[in-house]
Write an enzyme that holds these catalytic residues in place. Structure first.
Site, PDB file in Angstrom:
ATOM      1  N   ASP A  69       0.857  -1.159   0.156  1.00  0.00           N
ATOM      2  CA  ASP A  69       0.136   0.121  -0.106  1.00  0.00           C
ATOM      3  C   ASP A  69       0.944   1.270   0.011  1.00  0.00           C
ATOM      4  OD1 ASP A  69      -2.307   1.463   0.377  1.00  0.00           O
ATOM      5  OD2 ASP A  69      -1.721   1.825   2.301  1.00  0.00           O
ATOM      6  N   THR A 102      -2.961   5.057  -3.802  1.00  0.00           N
ATOM      7  CA  THR A 102      -1.881   5.909  -3.330  1.00  0.00           C
ATOM      8  C   THR A 102      -0.772   5.558  -3.995  1.00  0.00           C
ATOM      9  OG1 THR A 102      -1.937   4.069  -1.783  1.00  0.00           O
ATOM     10  CG2 THR A 102      -2.996   6.085  -1.128  1.00  0.00           C
ATOM     11  N   THR A 103      -0.503   4.421  -4.576  1.00  0.00           N
ATOM     12  CA  THR A 103       0.702   4.094  -5.287  1.00  0.00           C
ATOM     13  C   THR A 103       0.814   4.590  -6.755  1.00  0.00           C
ATOM     14  OG1 THR A 103       0.405   1.769  -4.540  1.00  0.00           O
ATOM     15  CG2 THR A 103       2.351   2.161  -5.992  1.00  0.00           C
ATOM     16  N   ASP A 400      -8.989  -0.141   2.209  1.00  0.00           N
ATOM     17  CA  ASP A 400      -8.847   0.613   0.716  1.00  0.00           C
ATOM     18  C   ASP A 400     -10.446   0.162   0.081  1.00  0.00           C
ATOM     19  OD1 ASP A 400      -6.699   1.338   1.126  1.00  0.00           O
ATOM     20  OD2 ASP A 400      -5.544   0.275  -0.461  1.00  0.00           O
TER      21      ASP A 400
END
Length: 535
Positions: A69, A102-103, A400
């Site tokens: 994550d 988020t990546t 998530d």
């Protein structure tokens, strides 16, 4: 440092202790900033997509975290450089606002920085580059609106939500049970969602984990799970149609606020004191019995005497329950938290259809289930797993998935994943660049190239030939005018993401482009870095 001279030719100091400071100016400063931003982005690049790798991070006190994550990786990495910290905050803000992607947002920001470096070397002014990026991001976001589709779902038709959550979970460690976990996440969100206001309060969903069992044993409890047990081993382990008194006052005699001292010099006085204490306990337990409570949940502890008395009066009790759990129990059972015994009334009791204690495995660990509550708007997701790291990673993955389901309830537009949205935006931005006469068109083209880096990273991480795969998918999109062709990461034999059921939320994608562009603009506008030297 450049020295300044007054009109008599005498040097004077502008910056305090300037000989001890390091200063980077102009293009050097921008190149150094871009390099540090790209370094962070490279770390996360390999974690993108369903075949992305995990990172193992060790904290200074020896705790190990294994995760892919993006927000967690950057949070646990001890980043020292100020520009790199901006990227850490970038992924954190994506996590707070959207919860997923988020990546991808950091990979996109890194690609934009890489492209801007080439433009700066050609002599284009950073402000013109920033303006070009801003224009391109607006074009991309508008194009995403055009290619998005509305998803219809209802209380009885949750399949669309489940599929979108499965896309999120497919890039995590837990992807072998992604179907069951996605269903659990969606059912939890639907249980607490306010569909009229299109809002979800995620605080009402409690995520608990317990080492042991296997990932498939993860379950959704329509009620509250408390990591406590009955205060006395002989109390009943199962209570049906429980009426719960929720107390924040301790089961013990009141203590005077002033400093005091009691002199006891005879046995009789001691007996009197003891009787007085016993009477206090008697009155407290009797009050709970009188209002009809069949279970007492207390925030504080009580001593053995009170415990013994509660057991004899057939009033099961749980002690040392935390404040947050008390609030959730109160919400779920429709009870009121009572701060003083004098205020206990039958209306303030919570109601639950079943309260049971459950033991796990061969250990003596027990937990309390409060189920079939009067108000089922508080639910618990109970995660099982082989070790602590798996449980922590599953908690992050479930978070998530919960966020994705919440976003879809707020705005039910979706775009297709697998890099198809990025490739489509890239083609659209590239075409729009020709309509801009100024230097900005170079920056707009660079933005289109940067968008290609996401599908390229997906192909790379899936073991495919990145450039070959990307160019074939791009030409297919242009030839067929099909915006849903993406990278076939799972070797399903088709590039059409509609057939593969790979979805992402529209607001998540738009937020990624907005945030990445903002951060890159900010970095490009810095042309002077003054920092204390290392020694």
């Amino acid at each position: 440092m450049a020295l300044a001279f007054d009109e008599f030719g005498r040097p004077f100091v502008i910056i305090k202790e300037q000989d001890q400071k390091v200063r980077l100016r102009g293009l050097d400063a921008q190149k150094a900033n871009i390099a540090s931003g790209m370094a962070v982005s490279r770390i996360l690049r390999t974690s993108l997509g369903p075949k992305g790798m995990d990172k193992m991070l060790q904290s200074p006190d020896g705790d190990v975290t294994i995760t892919n994550d993006g927000a967690t990786i950057l949070e646990k990495m001890d980043v020292d450089n100020q520009i790199a910290k901006l990227l850490v905050e970038l992924s954190r803000s994506q996590d707070y606002e959207i919860g997923d992607g988020t990546t991808g947002v950091v990979v996109l920001a890194g690609a934009l920085l890489e492209q801007s470096q080439k433009l700066l070397e050609r002599g284009i002014h950073p402000i013109r580059v920033a303006e070009g990026y801003e224009t391109a991001s607006r074009i991309a976001v508008e194009h995403l609106e055009k290619i998005s589709q509305k998803f219809d779902f209802g209380v009885n038709n949750i399949e669309p939500l489940v599929r979108t959550c499965m896309t999120t979970l497919s890039s995590k460690i837990v992807n072998r049970c992604k179907r069951s976990l996605a269903e659990i996440a969606v059912k939890a969100v639907m249980a607490v969602a306010d569909l009229e206001r299109r809002d979800v309060n995620l605080d009402l969903i409690k995520v608990e984990g317990k080492v042991g069992g296997k990932l498939e044993d993860t379950e959704l409890i329509h009620g509250i799970l408390v990591d406590k047990e009955m205060s006395h081993p002989q109390m009943p382990k199962q209570i049906e149609d429980a009426k719960i008194a929720i107390l924040t006052c301790p089961f013990e005699p009141p203590k005077p606020k002033t400093k005091h001292k009691v002199d006891i010099d005879t046995v009789e006085k001691f007996q009197t004191l003891r009787k007085q204490e016993q009477q206090y306990f008697d009155v407290m337990v009797q009050k709970c019995k009188d209002v009809g409570a069949t279970l007492v949940i207390c925030q504080w502890g009580f001593d053995d005497e009170a415990n013994h008395l509660l057991m004899h009066r057939n009033l099961p009790a749980v002690r040392w329950v935390g404040g947050v759990e008390l609030e959730l129990i109160a919400i779920a059972t429709g009870g009121r938290i009572v701060p003083r015994f004098q205020e206990l009334t039958p209306e303030k009791l919570g109601k639950a259809g079943l309260v049971r204690e459950k033991a796990f495995g061969t250990t003596k660990d027990r937990m309390l289930y409060v189920e079939h509550c009067a108000n089922s708007r508080a639910v618990t997701i109970f995660i099982r797993g082989g070790n602590k790291m798996i449980i922590e990673e599953t908690k992050r993955s479930i978070h998530d998935a919960l966020c994705v389901a919440r976003n879809l309830i707020r705005n039910n537009s979706i775009v297709y994943g697998g890099g198809s949205a990025e490739i489509s935006c890239s083609v659209c931005v590239e075409a729009a660049a020709d309509k801009h006469p100024g230097v900005e068109q170079y920056a707009i083209r660079a933005f289109a190239d940067a968008l290609d880096s996401v599908p390229m990273a997906l192909a790379e991480n899936s073991g495919l030939q990145p450039i070959e795969t990307l160019s074939s998918v791009k030409s297919q999109q242009i030839k067929e005018n099909n915006h849903y062709c993406g990278i076939d990461c799972n070797d399903a034999g088709t590039n059409d993401m509609r057939e593969q059921n790979v979805f992402e939320t529209l607001i998540g994608k738009q937020q990624q482009i907005f945030l990445a562009t903002q951060v890159v603009k900010m970095i490009l506008k810095i042309d002077d870095v003054i920092s204390p030297s290392d020694y």
